[in-house]
Design an enzyme around this catalytic site. Structure first.
Site, PDB file in Angstrom:
ATOM      1  N   ASP A   1     -15.102  -2.811  -1.371  1.00  0.00           N
ATOM      2  CA  ASP A   1     -14.688  -2.586   0.015  1.00  0.00           C
ATOM      3  C   ASP A   1     -15.936  -2.300   0.841  1.00  0.00           C
ATOM      4  O   ASP A   1     -16.697  -1.384   0.513  1.00  0.00           O
ATOM      5  CB  ASP A   1     -13.728  -1.404   0.103  1.00  0.00           C
ATOM      6  CG  ASP A   1     -12.546  -1.541  -0.865  1.00  0.00           C
ATOM      7  OD1 ASP A   1     -12.135  -2.683  -1.111  1.00  0.00           O
ATOM      8  OD2 ASP A   1     -12.058  -0.510  -1.364  1.00  0.00           O
TER       9      ASP A   1
ATOM     10  N   ASP B   1       0.859  -1.184   0.000  1.00  0.00           N
ATOM     11  CA  ASP B   1       0.000   0.000   0.000  1.00  0.00           C
ATOM     12  C   ASP B   1       0.893   1.230   0.000  1.00  0.00           C
ATOM     13  O   ASP B   1       1.802   1.354   0.833  1.00  0.00           O
ATOM     14  CB  ASP B   1      -0.902   0.015   1.240  1.00  0.00           C
ATOM     15  CG  ASP B   1      -2.006  -1.037   1.172  1.00  0.00           C
ATOM     16  OD1 ASP B   1      -2.097  -1.724   0.130  1.00  0.00           O
ATOM     17  OD2 ASP B   1      -2.755  -1.168   2.149  1.00  0.00           O
TER      18      ASP B   1
END
Length: 245
Positions: A132, A9
């Site tokens: 998500d 990330d």
């Protein structure tokens, strides 16, 4: 057999992990994302999950230089997928031309589903959808906003679109080592004709063993971030469990 995707990330050009999707709760694990990608490759991984966190909030690539450095570092030896800030067909085309195995469309899957369909048709097997969810509801704009859609509702919108995979993240478990929400992830995989990748919460080799269980064979794989960085999951042991080493 499902595969394990180590995660990188990106925030401010560095390799970080968030807690519960909160940008203010970021831990820096490596200042050199390309070196981290090379380390994952050397450990035996052949897949890599990359997210431009800043890009997810900005709506456009922010850590593009870091992503390009990652692609150069692994030299095509890893199948790299990227999400975060990819909102246009030009974005999709550019990243795929640079060597990504596939792009992940998240917010735009809610805002502009026609773009997802067009991209999946134009680039077969190379467009995934990122779903998500927080409290069972789909979150967008870098998880900053919630919608009224359930994960299954959104996934079914693309059942016939030719989408390569769905990356399903349980935000309530992300980065806190609480274990993958296997029940919800497997239920989603059973509800849609699209391969599903589990994301959020992978905590230990017990999760890898669960991924190797017969009923999880329906999944394409799972993503691991903090557990790998903290040494809670040994790469060699994980790959052995999944029959990849």
């Amino acid at each position: 057999m499902p595969v394990l995707f180590p995660a990188i990330d990106l925030k401010g050009g560095e390799c970080v992990r968030l807690k519960l999707g909160d940008m203010a709760q970021a831990t820096v694990y490596n200042e050199d994302p390309a070196a981290q990608a090379a380390a994952f490759q050397a450990a035996g991984f052949r897949h890599l999950h990359v997210v431009d966190l800043d890009g997810a909030f900005a709506g456009a690539a922010v850590n593009g230089a870091a992503v390009e450095a990652i692609l150069k570092a692994v030299g095509g030896a890893m199948r790299v997928q990227l999400g975060g800030g990819i909102r246009t067909m030009a974005d999709v085309e550019r990243w795929l031309d640079l060597g990504l195995a596939r792009v992940i469309l998240g917010t735009v899957a809610v805002r502009d589903p026609d773009l997802v369909r067009a991209a999946a048709k134009r680039f077969p097997g190379r467009v995934a959808v990122g779903i998500d969810a927080r409290g069972g509801r789909v979150a967008v704009e870098g998880w900053a906003e919630s919608s009224d859609l359930t994960a299954t509702d959104l996934a079914l919108r693309f059942a016939d679109a030719g989408v390569a995979a769905i990356i399903y993240t349980d935000i309530d478990r992300d980065g806190i080592l609480a274990g993958v929400n296997w029940d919800a992830t497997i239920a989603l995989a059973k509800a849609v004709p699209i391969p599903v990748i589990a994301s959020g919460g992978l905590a230990s080799l017990a999760d890898i063993e669960r991924l190797a269980a017969p009923d999880a064979a329906i999944l394409e794989g799972a993503i691991s971030g903090r557990a790998l960085y903290d040494g809670r999951v040994d790469p060699a042991a994980a790959l052995r469990l999944l029959g990849a080493a």
